[in-house]
Design a protein around this motif. Structure first.
Motif, short mmCIF file in Angstrom:
data_model
loop_
_atom_site.label_atom_id
_atom_site.label_comp_id
_atom_site.label_asym_id
_atom_site.label_seq_id
_atom_site.Cartn_x
_atom_site.Cartn_y
_atom_site.Cartn_z
N LEU A 91 87.99 101.64 115.82
CA LEU A 91 88.64 102.75 115.19
C LEU A 91 88.72 103.07 113.75
O LEU A 91 88.16 101.98 112.93
N ILE A 92 88.74 104.27 113.46
CA ILE A 92 88.70 104.44 112.14
C ILE A 92 90.44 104.34 111.63
O ILE A 92 91.02 105.07 112.28
N CYS A 93 90.24 103.60 110.84
CA CYS A 93 91.96 103.10 110.46
C CYS A 93 92.23 103.48 108.96
O CYS A 93 91.51 103.38 108.27
N GLN A 94 93.31 104.14 108.74
CA GLN A 94 93.68 104.61 107.59
C GLN A 94 94.53 103.68 106.90
O GLN A 94 95.19 102.83 107.46
N ASP A 95 94.87 103.73 105.61
CA ASP A 95 95.47 102.65 104.72
C ASP A 95 96.88 103.20 104.64
O ASP A 95 97.28 103.85 103.99
N LEU A 96 97.61 102.87 105.74
CA LEU A 96 98.85 103.29 105.75
C LEU A 96 99.96 102.74 104.83
O LEU A 96 100.67 103.42 104.17
N GLU A 97 99.75 101.41 104.26
CA GLU A 97 100.72 100.73 103.14
C GLU A 97 100.06 101.73 101.97
O GLU A 97 101.03 101.85 101.13
N GLY A 98 98.78 101.83 101.65
CA GLY A 98 98.50 102.60 100.54
C GLY A 98 99.04 103.95 100.51
O GLY A 98 99.69 104.52 99.33
N MET A 99 99.09 104.69 101.92
CA MET A 99 99.67 106.04 101.95
C MET A 99 101.23 106.03 101.39
O MET A 99 101.44 106.90 100.58
N ALA A 124 89.33 104.99 104.39
CA ALA A 124 89.61 104.36 105.68
C ALA A 124 88.54 103.51 105.82
O ALA A 124 87.60 103.36 105.29
N HIS A 125 88.78 102.65 107.03
CA HIS A 125 87.78 101.69 107.37
C HIS A 125 87.75 101.64 108.99
O HIS A 125 88.41 102.14 109.52
N LEU A 126 86.62 101.16 109.33
CA LEU A 126 86.13 101.11 110.69
C LEU A 126 86.44 99.65 111.33
O LEU A 126 85.87 98.82 110.86
N ARG A 127 87.37 99.73 112.21
CA ARG A 127 87.93 98.51 112.81
C ARG A 127 86.92 98.47 114.09
O ARG A 127 87.04 99.10 115.01
#
Length: 143
Positions: A91-99, A124-127
């Motif tokens: 998954l490509i994950c977004q930084d929800l806390e940062g958002m 974003a990062h790849l998990r």
């Protein structure tokens, strides 16, 4: 639009042929897009958000295809249903806390009467698995 532009640029740079099905970030458009892609015989899939990923995964499973095992597949956003898939879905994950932090900071600035900048970019990062993440610096680049 940025996701699409970045994806097509990266695919072109890597010499990867693409077939793109546009959606509306809803599960049904993910289902429709995945059906159309399977008809073309694609050999890998990248989705653009969690709802379309969910729809695409459902179509794969209904067709007897295991995303990530029977078909290389990368989804978008880290939501609870994806933890049930075996093997795990990359998954490509977004930084929800940062958002969330950025949104609060923007709201506070507006409440103080300030005019905040109009664009904020968060990485974003790849998990690859539920416990594994890689950063952009760790992604192999092909020259």
């Amino acid at each position: 639009m940025e996701r699409l532009a970045e994806f097509t640029a990266a695919a072109a740079e890597a010499g990867v042929e693409t077939v793109i099905e546009h959606g509306d970030f809803q599960e049904e458009s993910g289902r429709a897009g995945m059906r159309a892609l399977l008809e073309t015989g694609v050999d890998a899939v990248l989705t653009a958000d969690s709802r379309m990923t969910l729809g695409a995964v459902r179509v794969c499973l209904e067709a007897g295809i295991t995303p990530s095992a029977g078909l290389p597949f990368v989804g978008f956003d880290d939501i609870a249903p994806f933890t049930l898939l075996q093997p795990p879905l990359p998954l490509i994950c977004q930084d929800l806390e940062g958002m969330a932090t950025t949104a609060v900071q923007l709201l506070e600035a507006q409440l103080r009467g300030e005019r905040p900048q109009t664009e904020h970019r968060l990485p974003a990062h790849l998990r690859l698995t539920p416990a594994t993440t890689i950063t952009e610096a760790e992604v192999p680049h092909h020259d």
